[in-house]
Design a protein around this motif. Structure first.
Motif, short mmCIF file in Angstrom:
data_model
loop_
_atom_site.label_atom_id
_atom_site.label_comp_id
_atom_site.label_asym_id
_atom_site.label_seq_id
_atom_site.Cartn_x
_atom_site.Cartn_y
_atom_site.Cartn_z
N VAL A 1 0.83 -1.23 0.03
CA VAL A 1 -0.19 -0.04 -0.08
C VAL A 1 0.92 1.30 0.08
CG1 VAL A 1 -1.89 1.27 1.20
CG2 VAL A 1 -2.01 -1.31 1.22
N LEU A 2 0.72 2.10 -0.92
CA LEU A 2 1.31 3.44 -1.15
C LEU A 2 0.72 4.67 -0.26
CD1 LEU A 2 2.54 3.22 -4.70
CD2 LEU A 2 3.71 2.63 -2.69
N GLY A 3 1.37 5.27 0.25
CA GLY A 3 0.97 6.69 0.78
C GLY A 3 1.08 7.71 0.11
N SER A 4 0.44 8.74 0.43
CA SER A 4 0.68 10.20 -0.47
C SER A 4 0.70 11.36 0.61
CB SER A 4 -0.26 10.20 -1.55
OG SER A 4 -1.61 10.12 -1.08
N ALA A 5 1.41 11.48 1.48
CA ALA A 5 1.46 12.61 2.63
C ALA A 5 2.71 13.23 2.27
CB ALA A 5 1.31 12.15 4.28
N ASN A 6 2.98 14.54 1.81
CA ASN A 6 4.08 15.17 1.60
C ASN A 6 4.42 15.78 3.01
OD1 ASN A 6 3.11 18.16 2.17
ND2 ASN A 6 1.39 17.64 0.78
N VAL A 7 5.71 16.43 2.82
CA VAL A 7 6.67 16.29 4.17
C VAL A 7 6.03 17.67 4.69
CG1 VAL A 7 8.49 18.03 2.82
CG2 VAL A 7 8.95 16.83 5.03
N ASP A 8 5.56 18.64 4.05
CA ASP A 8 4.97 20.00 4.60
C ASP A 8 4.04 19.49 5.53
OD1 ASP A 8 7.18 21.35 3.54
OD2 ASP A 8 5.88 21.99 1.49
N GLU A 9 2.91 19.13 5.20
CA GLU A 9 1.92 18.62 5.88
C GLU A 9 2.09 17.72 7.06
OE1 GLU A 9 -1.41 18.92 2.00
OE2 GLU A 9 -0.98 16.79 3.01
N SER A 10 3.05 16.95 6.85
CA SER A 10 3.68 16.14 8.08
C SER A 10 3.98 16.96 9.26
CB SER A 10 4.43 14.93 7.47
OG SER A 10 3.75 14.14 6.70
N LEU A 11 4.95 17.73 8.57
CA LEU A 11 5.67 18.75 9.70
C LEU A 11 4.77 19.67 10.26
CD1 LEU A 11 8.85 19.95 7.62
CD2 LEU A 11 8.71 18.29 9.78
N ASP B 1 -4.21 7.21 8.22
CA ASP B 1 -4.76 7.40 7.23
C ASP B 1 -3.76 6.98 5.94
OD1 ASP B 1 -3.53 9.79 7.06
OD2 ASP B 1 -4.96 10.86 5.90
N CYS B 2 -3.79 7.84 4.92
CA CYS B 2 -2.80 7.61 3.72
C CYS B 2 -1.20 7.89 4.24
CB CYS B 2 -2.78 8.56 2.84
SG CYS B 2 -2.85 10.56 2.98
N SER B 3 -1.06 8.52 5.69
CA SER B 3 0.27 8.42 6.28
C SER B 3 0.88 7.59 6.90
CB SER B 3 0.31 9.66 7.17
OG SER B 3 -0.77 9.39 8.44
N SER B 4 -0.07 6.14 7.00
CA SER B 4 0.42 5.04 7.42
C SER B 4 0.32 3.88 6.62
CB SER B 4 -0.65 4.74 8.56
OG SER B 4 -0.76 5.84 9.69
N ALA B 5 0.83 4.19 5.54
CA ALA B 5 0.96 3.04 4.50
C ALA B 5 2.35 2.32 4.67
CB ALA B 5 0.82 3.66 2.92
N ASP B 6 2.39 1.39 3.68
CA ASP B 6 3.58 0.41 3.83
C ASP B 6 4.69 1.48 3.29
OD1 ASP B 6 2.54 -1.88 4.76
OD2 ASP B 6 1.88 -2.31 2.34
N LEU B 7 4.52 2.28 2.04
CA LEU B 7 5.46 3.20 1.65
C LEU B 7 5.04 4.21 1.50
CD1 LEU B 7 7.07 0.51 -0.86
CD2 LEU B 7 8.25 1.21 1.38
N ASN B 8 5.94 5.60 1.45
CA ASN B 8 5.31 6.67 1.11
C ASN B 8 6.35 7.49 0.25
OD1 ASN B 8 4.19 9.27 1.05
ND2 ASN B 8 4.37 9.90 3.16
N PRO B 9 6.18 7.44 -0.94
CA PRO B 9 7.30 7.66 -1.97
C PRO B 9 7.35 9.35 -1.89
CG PRO B 9 5.86 6.36 -3.07
CD PRO B 9 5.28 6.52 -2.05
N ILE B 10 6.29 10.25 -1.44
CA ILE B 10 6.62 11.60 -1.42
C ILE B 10 6.80 12.20 -0.11
CG2 ILE B 10 5.07 11.82 -3.43
CD1 ILE B 10 2.85 12.96 -1.58
N GLY B 11 7.22 11.14 0.94
CA GLY B 11 7.17 11.51 2.52
C GLY B 11 8.02 12.68 2.77
N GLY B 12 9.19 12.85 1.58
CA GLY B 12 10.44 13.80 2.01
C GLY B 12 10.11 15.03 1.09
N ILE B 13 9.17 15.06 0.28
CA ILE B 13 9.10 16.27 -0.68
C ILE B 13 7.83 17.23 -0.60
CG2 ILE B 13 8.73 16.45 -3.11
CD1 ILE B 13 9.39 13.76 -3.64
N SER B 14 8.36 18.36 -0.59
CA SER B 14 7.50 19.46 -0.28
C SER B 14 6.41 19.75 -1.22
CB SER B 14 8.22 21.01 -0.38
OG SER B 14 8.45 21.33 -1.46
N LYS B 15 5.09 20.25 -0.94
CA LYS B 15 3.97 20.64 -1.97
C LYS B 15 4.52 21.42 -3.19
CE LYS B 15 -0.50 20.06 -2.30
NZ LYS B 15 -1.32 18.85 -2.13
#
Length: 518
Positions: free
Chosen positions: A399-409, A417-431
């Protein structure tokens, strides 16, 4: 020994190294029988050949203020090696190259840099890009992103150029005379030949950099493929909302499929074998990936999970993008599941929560939004486990997530939700970087559906739409995504807390906001 600590990871156990000292280490007998050697020197030393001197530093030591190559250069070392494990992050190659060029520009010499490539089940990706630098100029550079597991680059260099370069710097000679020496391990061979008049050294080259948009397209895509083939899973599952974040994630998977097809068509047997195994081809199969859309359909499932608060526009955007990239797409309604969960609360408490637009409190409003987001992730894992079975195939999906780094910070997200997937390819990328990537992917991959996604105002679509109210992310956060990216840079890169962030923003935003608003 310096250890990476820049907010990412600290690996293993480290023993404080002893500088410029060696000891004799007794070899095991089985090794003695093969080599005829009883002991070997062990410690911090340099290797002296018949024609030059070689030293080494390791990974993070290149990034430290007092790097070993400085002291080695002053002690006459002409060739520096670095077997690095430097992970990829946006725009990092510029820093890495600047340090390598500066290392040999200051003390002269040849710098041989190698770097890991791929991942080993980790949350980081190592991007390769081996290179050779001489006296501040790069003469050979490898690929930064590739599905090729091993890459070897070579260069011919003239050691006399190093000696001449150092001879032009008398101040360095004065420091060299006072510098403490390294123990030398002498070996009876030479790197050069006597007949070298016909050998032409490599000239300096123009360093190749990827744009940030290209890095987003290539780096996470290589990481996803490496993770997928090691996980023994059958592909990926993505809740595709039709917004920028999930659409960017889908485009990264599409980019991965393009890379796989390109590598397979170029004859990469490892990629061919892995792709056959992942999509469930029989052992006798001669299948070779050639069409990215066909491959995407076999290993990537996207799913639009709509509620009564979702719009026809986002549903259409998700379907159009899925059609263009070729993913196996599902479009479902989850209102039944949401009402069932909320109904349990109503049965137990006899209280019925309402949205804010219907007179409910902020707490009721937030709870009703979060339950929709969390039900989506529960259903995502159910579908990820069973959708291959429903298609007559074997295996499960990551399962892929899609939470960007700005919203996480910022904390603008629903936990689990989508922040708790197996992998998040955009987790270190800003909006802001993701928006630029969407524009890039529109042209790079010919995805015209991304135009409407880029232009649409970001919205979670978790509240009812009325004549007087339409939910948007920026209204919910109380700031624009441009401002949020500034927040993210201050928090993650400059490590600012609330007070130090206020001290910077009160000046940076003085034309737009008063100190009390900041």
């Amino acid at each position: 020994m310096p250890v990476v600590r820049r907010g990412l990871y600290i690996c293993g156990h480290f023993i404080e190294s002893v500088c410029r000292e060696i000891d004799e280490y007794y070899l095991p007998r089985m090794v003695q029988d093969v080599t005829g050697q009883v002991t070997v020197p062990f410690g911090d030393a340099v290797i002296s050949t018949l024609d030059t001197c070689i030293g080494t530093e390791i990974c993070e030591e290149l990034f430290t203020p007092d790097s070993p190559h400085i002291h080695m250069g002053l002690d006459g070392v002409e060739i520096f090696t670095n077997a690095s494990g430097s992970h990829h992050s946006l725009r990092k190659l510029h820093v890495r190259l600047d340090l390598i060029q500066a290392a040999t520009a200051r003390v002269g010499g040849v710098y041989l840099y190698s770097n890991l490539r791929g991942c080993d089940g980790e949350r980081v990706y190592y991007d390769g890009c081996a290179m050779v630098a001489v006296n501040g100029e790069v003469v050979a550079q490898g690929e930064q992103f590739s599905l090729q597991e091993v890459e070897v680059i070579s260069a011919i260099v003239d050691l006399e150029d190093v000696r001449a370069y150092r001879g032009l710097r008398p101040s360095a000679s004065n420091q060299s005379a006072k510098a403490p020496g390294y123990p030398r391990v002498f070996v009876n061979f030479a790197l050069t030949s006597r007949d070298d008049l016909r050998v032409v050294p490599n000239p300096a080259i123009q360093v190749r950099y990827h744009t940030p948009e290209e890095e987003i397209s290539l780096g996470p895509a290589c990481w996803l493929w490496d993770y997928l083939r090691r996980s023994k899973q059958a592909g990926f599952f993505l809740p595709l909302s039709g917004g920028i974040d999930s659409s960017a994630t889908a485009c990264i998977v599409s980019s991965m499929c393009h890379l796989v097809c390109d590598a397979a068509q170029s004859g990469n047997q490892t990629v061919i074998r892995d792709s056959r195994r992942i999509i469930g081809e029989p052992e006798s199969s001669e299948y070779i990936p050639s069409d990215p859309r066909e491959l995407c359909n076999r290993l990537f499932v996207t799913c639009y999970m709509g509620t009564e608060n979702s719009s026809a526009e986002t549903r259409s955007r998700a379907e159009n993008l899925a059609k263009e990239i070729g993913s196996y797409h599902l479009s479902i309604g989850i209102d039944t599941a949401v009402r069932a969960v909320v109904g349990i609360f109503e049965t137990v408490t006899t209280w019925t929560p309402r949205f804010k637009v219907y007179g409910g409190s902020e707490r009721e409003n937030l709870a009703l939004q979060n339950v929709q987001a969390r039900v989506r992730m529960v259903l995502s894992y159910l579908f990820a486990q069973l959708v291959c079975w429903s298609r007559g195939a074997s295996g499960g999906l990551l399962v892929l997530g899609s939470a960007n780094v700005d919203e996480s910070l910022r904390g603008y997200m629903t936990k689990y939700d989508c922040s708790s997937a197996d992998l998040n390819p955009i987790g270190g990328i800003s909006k802001t970087d993701l928006r630029s990537f969407i524009k890039f992917a529109t042209e790079r991959f010919g995805l015209s559906s991304l135009k409407s996604i880029y232009e649409a105002p970001p919205t979670a679509e978790l509240e009812p739409i009325t004549e007087d109210y339409v939910q948007t992310d920026e209204d919910d956060m109380g700031m624009s995504y441009e401002e949020l990216s500034v927040f993210g840079r201050l928090r993650k890169l400059l490590l600012c807390g609330p007070y130090s962030m206020f001290c910077k923003l009160v000046h940076q935003w003085k034309d737009a906001w008063s100190p009390s608003q900041v």
